[in-house]
Design an enzyme around this catalytic site. Structure first.
Site, PDB file in Angstrom:
ATOM      1  N   HIS A 157       0.852  -1.186   0.000  1.00  0.00           N
ATOM      2  CA  HIS A 157       0.000   0.000   0.000  1.00  0.00           C
ATOM      3  C   HIS A 157       0.889   1.238   0.000  1.00  0.00           C
ATOM      4  O   HIS A 157       2.016   1.208   0.509  1.00  0.00           O
ATOM      5  CB  HIS A 157      -0.884   0.027   1.243  1.00  0.00           C
ATOM      6  CG  HIS A 157      -1.921  -1.038   1.259  1.00  0.00           C
ATOM      7  ND1 HIS A 157      -3.010  -0.965   2.090  1.00  0.00           N
ATOM      8  CD2 HIS A 157      -2.054  -2.198   0.572  1.00  0.00           C
ATOM      9  CE1 HIS A 157      -3.777  -2.031   1.905  1.00  0.00           C
ATOM     10  NE2 HIS A 157      -3.206  -2.803   0.992  1.00  0.00           N
ATOM     11  N   GLU A 159       0.794   4.088   1.723  1.00  0.00           N
ATOM     12  CA  GLU A 159       1.208   4.596   3.020  1.00  0.00           C
ATOM     13  C   GLU A 159       2.197   3.658   3.706  1.00  0.00           C
ATOM     14  O   GLU A 159       3.135   4.101   4.364  1.00  0.00           O
ATOM     15  CB  GLU A 159       0.012   4.902   3.921  1.00  0.00           C
ATOM     16  CG  GLU A 159      -0.938   3.757   4.153  1.00  0.00           C
ATOM     17  CD  GLU A 159      -2.084   3.680   3.154  1.00  0.00           C
ATOM     18  OE1 GLU A 159      -1.844   3.639   1.940  1.00  0.00           O
ATOM     19  OE2 GLU A 159      -3.242   3.623   3.618  1.00  0.00           O
ATOM     20  N   CYS A 205      -6.291   1.588   5.589  1.00  0.00           N
ATOM     21  CA  CYS A 205      -6.933   0.348   6.021  1.00  0.00           C
ATOM     22  C   CYS A 205      -6.423  -0.016   7.422  1.00  0.00           C
ATOM     23  O   CYS A 205      -5.563   0.674   7.973  1.00  0.00           O
ATOM     24  CB  CYS A 205      -6.604  -0.780   5.046  1.00  0.00           C
ATOM     25  SG  CYS A 205      -4.856  -1.297   5.097  1.00  0.00           S
ATOM     26  N   CYS A 265      -2.534  -0.599   7.536  1.00  0.00           N
ATOM     27  CA  CYS A 265      -1.759   0.638   7.518  1.00  0.00           C
ATOM     28  C   CYS A 265      -1.993   1.466   8.781  1.00  0.00           C
ATOM     29  O   CYS A 265      -1.060   2.076   9.298  1.00  0.00           O
ATOM     30  CB  CYS A 265      -2.078   1.436   6.262  1.00  0.00           C
ATOM     31  SG  CYS A 265      -1.517   0.592   4.758  1.00  0.00           S
TER      32      CYS A 265
END
Length: 175
Positions: free
Chosen positions: A59, A61, A89, A92
């Protein structure tokens, strides 16, 4: 102690995250971008690479935080801010909480998988040892538009592919 950011800085850094999201879209990834900032300076930036890396942890981030850890030679980021185009999410959000980021600024809400405000509130949960200042809806219309355009194009490609397959089957006498 993290220095508070001005509205112009917030707008600028989210603009950088949006630019990262556009890079993701250009290579067929879901358009999500992230930037880690400390002392008013960009420490790292990243965009989604899940499809290209075939790794569910890639992801935007997550990548930006890991790179910030490397750049700052520390797993702790207590004076840093994260700018991300979509609500993080739970994976993260967990990393954000664990690395002690001070603030998270995000654009669009994620009603299906959001770990910050939409489905869960991991970053502000008082039961955890660290809470994060959450800033919701920063340039949300732009972030949302990028995602909508991307998924509309995906649906159109899938529909066109089904049409091509149907025509090919009809041309060969199959159904």
């Amino acid at each position: 102690m993290a220095v508070p950011l001005t509205a112009n800085q917030v707008n600028y850094f989210m603009g950088l995250a949006l630019a990262e999201a556009r890079k993701a879209a250009m290579i067929g990834e879901v358009p999500i971008g992230a930037v880690v900032v400390q002392d008013g300076q960009v420490v790292s930036r990243a965009f989604n690479l899940r499809e290209h890396m075939q790794d569910g942890s890639q992801h935007a981030e997550y990548q930006a935080i890991i790179e910030a850890n490397r750049q700052l030679h520390s797993w702790r980021l207590p004076d840093a801010q994260l700018f991300v185009t979509l609500e993080p999410c739970i994976m993260c959000a967990g990393l954000i909480q664990q690395t002690r980021l001070t603030d998270v600024y995000y654009g669009a809400d994620d009603p299906k998988a959001g770990g910050v405000t939409s489905m869960y509130e991991l970053l502000t949960d008082k039961r955890l040892n660290h809470q994060v200042n959450v800033h919701v809806g920063v340039r949300a219309d732009e972030a949302s538009a990028l995602l909508k355009q991307f998924f509309k194009a995906v649906r159109q490609r899938k529909k066109a592919e089904k049409r091509r397959q149907r025509l090919a089957a009809e041309n060969t006498g199959q159904k």
